[in-house]
Motif scaffolding. Structure first.
Motif, PDB file in Angstrom:
ATOM      1  N   GLY A 585     -80.728 -29.317  21.198  1.00 35.14           N
ATOM      2  CA  GLY A 585     -79.960 -28.007  21.927  1.00 35.14           C
ATOM      3  C   GLY A 585     -80.413 -28.026  23.452  1.00 35.14           C
ATOM      4  N   GLU A 586     -81.406 -28.835  23.878  1.00 32.75           N
ATOM      5  CA  GLU A 586     -81.828 -28.930  25.197  1.00 32.75           C
ATOM      6  C   GLU A 586     -80.725 -29.288  26.333  1.00 32.75           C
ATOM      7  N   VAL A 587     -80.823 -28.368  27.222  1.00 33.55           N
ATOM      8  CA  VAL A 587     -79.635 -28.618  28.351  1.00 33.55           C
ATOM      9  C   VAL A 587     -80.075 -29.754  29.126  1.00 33.55           C
ATOM     10  N   LEU A 588     -79.134 -31.009  29.187  1.00 31.99           N
ATOM     11  CA  LEU A 588     -79.410 -32.146  29.903  1.00 31.99           C
ATOM     12  C   LEU A 588     -78.761 -31.956  31.258  1.00 31.99           C
ATOM     13  N   ALA A 589     -77.794 -31.442  31.439  1.00 31.17           N
ATOM     14  CA  ALA A 589     -77.410 -31.290  32.665  1.00 31.17           C
ATOM     15  C   ALA A 589     -76.156 -30.208  32.870  1.00 31.17           C
ATOM     16  N   THR A 590     -75.832 -29.540  34.062  1.00 29.49           N
ATOM     17  CA  THR A 590     -74.859 -28.752  34.132  1.00 29.49           C
ATOM     18  C   THR A 590     -74.087 -28.973  35.364  1.00 29.49           C
ATOM     19  N   GLU A 610     -72.417 -44.358  26.852  1.00 31.35           N
ATOM     20  CA  GLU A 610     -73.636 -44.559  27.642  1.00 31.35           C
ATOM     21  C   GLU A 610     -73.433 -43.769  29.029  1.00 31.35           C
ATOM     22  N   ARG A 611     -72.384 -43.407  29.398  1.00 25.66           N
ATOM     23  CA  ARG A 611     -72.014 -42.788  30.595  1.00 25.66           C
ATOM     24  C   ARG A 611     -70.782 -41.823  30.551  1.00 25.66           C
ATOM     25  N   ALA A 612     -70.626 -40.908  31.428  1.00 21.48           N
ATOM     26  CA  ALA A 612     -69.527 -40.014  31.429  1.00 21.48           C
ATOM     27  C   ALA A 612     -69.009 -40.081  32.718  1.00 21.48           C
ATOM     28  N   LEU A 613     -67.763 -39.949  33.031  1.00 19.70           N
ATOM     29  CA  LEU A 613     -67.279 -39.490  34.492  1.00 19.70           C
ATOM     30  C   LEU A 613     -67.057 -37.763  34.423  1.00 19.70           C
ATOM     31  N   PRO A 625     -76.746 -39.479  30.272  1.00 14.54           N
ATOM     32  CA  PRO A 625     -77.290 -38.314  29.479  1.00 14.54           C
ATOM     33  C   PRO A 625     -78.816 -38.774  29.223  1.00 14.54           C
ATOM     34  N   VAL A 626     -79.168 -40.104  29.343  1.00 15.96           N
ATOM     35  CA  VAL A 626     -80.404 -40.532  28.719  1.00 15.96           C
ATOM     36  C   VAL A 626     -81.405 -40.295  30.057  1.00 15.96           C
ATOM     37  N   THR A 627     -81.154 -40.733  31.499  1.00 17.05           N
ATOM     38  CA  THR A 627     -81.896 -40.419  32.364  1.00 17.05           C
ATOM     39  C   THR A 627     -81.426 -39.114  32.970  1.00 17.05           C
ATOM     40  N   ARG A 628     -80.489 -38.284  32.711  1.00 18.27           N
ATOM     41  CA  ARG A 628     -79.806 -37.169  33.384  1.00 18.27           C
ATOM     42  C   ARG A 628     -79.750 -37.604  34.676  1.00 18.27           C
ATOM     43  N   GLU A 629     -79.221 -38.488  35.281  1.00 17.12           N
ATOM     44  CA  GLU A 629     -78.835 -38.834  36.844  1.00 17.12           C
ATOM     45  C   GLU A 629     -77.493 -38.499  36.919  1.00 17.12           C
ATOM     46  N   ARG A 630     -77.133 -38.042  37.920  1.00 16.95           N
ATOM     47  CA  ARG A 630     -75.830 -37.778  38.262  1.00 16.95           C
ATOM     48  C   ARG A 630     -75.219 -38.424  39.662  1.00 16.95           C
ATOM     49  N   VAL A 631     -74.426 -39.380  39.891  1.00 12.93           N
ATOM     50  CA  VAL A 631     -74.048 -39.921  41.209  1.00 12.93           C
ATOM     51  C   VAL A 631     -72.711 -39.638  41.394  1.00 12.93           C
ATOM     52  N   LEU A 632     -72.600 -39.008  42.483  1.00  7.85           N
ATOM     53  CA  LEU A 632     -71.224 -38.579  43.065  1.00  7.85           C
ATOM     54  C   LEU A 632     -70.304 -39.751  43.558  1.00  7.85           C
ATOM     55  N   LEU A 633     -68.923 -40.030  43.039  1.00  7.52           N
ATOM     56  CA  LEU A 633     -68.226 -41.020  43.792  1.00  7.52           C
ATOM     57  C   LEU A 633     -67.805 -40.915  45.082  1.00  7.52           C
ATOM     58  N   THR A 634     -67.985 -41.830  45.945  1.00  8.10           N
ATOM     59  CA  THR A 634     -67.570 -41.553  47.441  1.00  8.10           C
ATOM     60  C   THR A 634     -66.854 -42.874  47.690  1.00  8.10           C
TER      61      THR A 634
END
Length: 815
Positions: A585-590, A610-613, A625-634
């Motif tokens: 139940g830990e928050v991974l990202a918002t 493995e990834r989500a858009l 969701p593993v590293t909790r990294e988010r990358v904006l598409l440019t």
């Protein structure tokens, strides 16, 4: 705390629970009394409420607002200091205020008066003061449009900026700010639309005037001013009024529009306005409120569309107006708004019907349509009167001048439909490039002095004539990532996501305010507690992550410091997309999704999660969701346009092997780097896209990517992304859902549906519209659902009914 009290109704507790406000008395007459519940003290009362209790609102530092028939009272309960804020009272709502918002940090109370208007009070003195906080409503904070400050809050001046659902919503002026006229109170205000709640009055423009009706005409380009038509009571007439939205005042008016509203035209800098009237054309410079009649003549047609005209055509350069007077229809005159001075620019032997400004002083005159055939349809000229060129052709729907003023590019029609190139220095036509041979060469600009670039990325060297289709750079392969290649499981944004995973389901329980995971045997466990309303709850494909849309505000009424001051849209239409670990139940990202006129948030997973858009109103994000990294598409600056934007109902292909993400766009297929989010390429179909964007699919043998558009297919090498386009004569007959394949030797491209079409890729014509199939044959009876190559010239087709047959694509005969 008190004895012998007659009739008590609890009105509300202070935020710190030290005080309680109650109504004491009878149903006919009652008093609002406040008690100190810690020290058992009666702090005082506000008397004489009739038939119903006073409306009260607690604020920070134990301030209390009590609304009465004699005025709205601000009461600091600990010190028993009171001040009457306003005597205005709405007898219908029985209130002094329609909305109160507390700014504890700056010691201010922001109030909407119940009779209309907006006032800001100092909490200590009760005096009216300017708003302290410069607040920004949640809209894209981009640098490509202006902003305007209205009532202490910053709004984007979007103009024609497209921000909405399916990308077609277009706003005039600050979005969601509208002009409101309260005739009962004779009050003109600007209000912010709160969708489901009370409207927020942000600026009072005028008080104490009568109008039979009000119609907002339009905003200036810089959103500093707005024009409105105000009906004159008792007459079929109106005045054209301009308001200064920033300072909240009437600038002036042009009077007496009888039956027909005054036609208006704003300058490109937003400082000037042309108003056409029966008494003459008024050029209005708003900063000094100077009005100059520039044309005395007026024409009012007796048939056809009702209109009042002083000029037939207009174009603006800053606050300088270029116009064709009705009494001189063959002449272009320039008018300076600040002084009213005029000068003749151009006189022709034919009436002028339209003007277009190209920038840097260059303009196009479109000759009026008299019903006769005219070869000189367009004239290029410079507004310093030093240059004139009769083009003798064209429509001018797209036009551009090279930065060095050497070349003109113009979309043309007639015997040839395409792009014409003129040498301005020699006043000569260089060439006309036929759209049939140079597809996608539309909506263009000059990238440099000799290179024309269309929005789809194709380029044309206007000197050499070298045409380059939209091809990506050679560096198109990125670092590989761990993950399974394939398409995202498709979920329509209006349907519910998958809420079951390995027989377990997840749902939001509103009574417990919790996310609940239910096992097949009925056992339940609480995954997340103390959660605001959450909908669209779903699982990742690998069952390790749960996600959902969490409301920013709970159903319960929040204290003053829980209600955001800066954005009125933080309500049911704004929410946060949250991701939780399905085990802990830990928050991974918002991801914040503030409300704008845009489509709902959407989460699209790779095949194994493995990834989500993640799509929100703030952009598209790659999420690990593993590293909790988010990358904006440019996007690449040179390629960004309306056609390169990801379309509404997009389809994704995850190419982890080469570190890429493929997604449908309005004008082709976008390719992004999975590592950095940067756009690698925009892949065109070769012939534009149908409404809703192009479609694509990867070939079954994984060698190619097919992009399907409006009457075209482009086959790209999946690794190098180098492509070749073929013509499809009947648009709409090719699609990612229809069988398509390439022969093992790469020579033949084949599509099958109700018929079979074959292109020889080694023998294609240079002209795109001549790249037709070398053979078309009926094939089996029934619609093809699958197709594969058996050898270089034999295909196997399976129909929708299950019939399997083999066909020779060279002869068109069944094998």
């Amino acid at each position: 705390m008190a004895e012998g009290v007659q009739g008590v109704a609890i009105l509300g507790w202070s935020v710190d629970c030290n005080y309680i406000a109650v109504a004491e008395g009878t149903t006919e007459t009652m008093n609002t009394v406040v008690y100190d519940v810690t020290n058992n003290m009666r702090m005082g009362s506000v008397d004489d409420a009739h038939s119903q209790p006073h409306h009260i609102t607690w604020g920070p530092d134990n301030y209390l607002v009590v609304e009465t028939r004699t005025g709205g009272i601000l009461w600091h309960v600990p010190s028993n200091r009171r001040v009457t804020l306003t005597e205005a009272f709405n007898t219908v709502t029985v209130r002094n205020f329609s909305r109160l918002r507390w700014d504890a940090e700056n010691g201010q109370l922001i109030a909407n008066l119940a009779v209309g208007g907006r006032v800001v009070y100092d909490l200590v003195t009760g005096n009216e003061v300017p708003v302290a906080a410069q607040q920004t409503v949640s809209y894209p904070n981009a640098d490509d449009f202006e902003h305007v400050v209205l009532g202490g809050r910053t709004y984007p001046c979007l103009g024609s900026y497209q921000l909405g659902y399916r990308n077609w919503f277009s706003a005039s002026g600050p979005p969601s700010v509208f002009l409101d006229y309260d005739r009962t109170n004779q009050l003109m205000t600007l209000q912010l639309n709160d969708i489901y709640g009370e409207e927020e009055t942000i600026v009072t423009l005028e008080d104490g005037f009568d109008a039979s009706w009000v119609q907002l005409r339009s905003w200036s380009a810089n959103c500093h001013y707005l024009a409105a038509s105000l009906g004159i009571p008792g007459r079929d007439a109106s005045d054209t009024v301009v308001y200064d939205a920033v300072s909240g005042r009437r600038v002036g008016q042009v009077e007496d529009a009888r039956q027909i509203l005054h036609p208006i035209s704003w300058s490109t800098d937003g400082e000037s306005l042309l108003v056409q009237t029966r008494n003459g054309g008024v050029l209005w410079y708003l900063p000094t409120n100077r009005q100059t009649i520039i044309v005395d003549a007026a024409q009012v047609p007796l048939t056809g569309v009702s209109n009042v005209a002083n000029v037939w055509a207009t174009a603006w350069s800053g606050s300088e107006l270029f116009a064709v007077p009705v009494d001189r229809p063959d002449t272009v005159v320039a008018y300076e708004a600040q002084t009213g001075a005029s000068r003749d620019i151009l006189t022709l032997t034919h009436d002028i019907g339209q003007l277009s400004a190209l920038g840097a002083g260059w303009m196009l005159a479109h000759l009026a349509d008299t019903g006769e055939y005219n070869t000189d349809e367009l004239v290029l000229f410079h507004n310093d009167s030093t240059y004139q060129l009769d083009l003798g052709i064209g429509t001018g729907s797209s036009a551009a001048i090279s930065p060095d003023d050497h070349y003109l590019a113009l979309s043309v029609s007639g015997p040839i439909i395409g792009v014409g190139i003129w040498d301005i220095q020699t006043s000569s036509l260089i060439n006309i490039y036929d759209f049939r041979n140079y597809p996608d060469l539309s909506n263009f600009t000059f990238a440099d002095n000799t290179t024309l670039r269309s929005i789809s990325g194709v380029t044309l060297d206007v000197v050499s004539g070298i045409y380059e289709a939209s091809q990506p750079s050679t560096d198109v392969v990125r670092n590989s990532l761990v993950g399974e290649d394939g398409y995202s499981p498709y979920v329509y944004w209006w349907s519910s996501p998958v809420n079951q995973c390995e027989s377990a389901s997840v749902y939001y329980d509103g009574e417990r305010r919790s996310l609940i995971v239910e096992q097949p045997n009925g056992d339940e466990r609480t995954l997340v507690s103390n959660l605001n309303d959450t909908d669209r709850v779903g699982w990742s494909p690998n069952c390790s992550v749960i996600y959902g849309n969490v409301s920013l505000l709970s159903d319960t009424e929040l204290p003053y410091d829980g209600n955001p001051l800066d954005d009125i849209y933080r309500d049911d239409l704004s929410y946060t997309v949250a991701f939780w670990d399905a085990g802990t139940g830990e928050v991974l990202a918002t991801f914040d999704r503030p409300y704008r006129f845009a489509s709902p948030a959407r989460v699209s997973w790779s095949p194994q999660g493995e990834r989500a858009l993640v799509r929100t109103t703030e952009g598209y994000f790659l999420f690990d969701p593993v590293t909790r990294e988010r990358v904006l598409l440019t996007y690449m600056p040179s390629r960004y346009s309306s056609t390169s934007r990801i379309n509404t109902y997009y389809r994704l292909y995850w190419d982890f092997s080469h570190g890429r993400l493929f997604t449908t766009a309005w004008g082709g297929v976008d390719v992004f780097d999975l590592n950095t989010g940067e756009q690698i390429a925009l892949l065109s179909s070769g012939g534009g896209c149908d409404y809703g964007g192009c479609t694509f699919k990867r070939s079954d043998d994984a060698r190619y990517l097919y992009v399907f558009g409006a009457g075209a297919i482009t086959q790209y090498d999946f690794v190098s992304l180098q492509g070749v386009s073929v013509d499809v004569d009947n648009p709409g007959s090719v699609h990612s859902g229809k069988p398509t394949a390439t022969s093992p030797d790469g020579r033949y491209l084949v599509t099958a549906w109700y018929s079979v079409r074959v292109w020889d890729l080694t023998n294609l014509a240079e002209a795109f519209d001549e790249r037709d199939p070398v053979i078309t044959f009926n094939g089996p009876e029934g619609r093809a659902s699958q197709m594969e190559f058996i050898d270089n010239t034999t295909i196997r087709i399976t129909t929708r009914t299950g019939l399997v047959s083999d066909w020779n694509i060279v002869t068109g005969q069944e094998v």
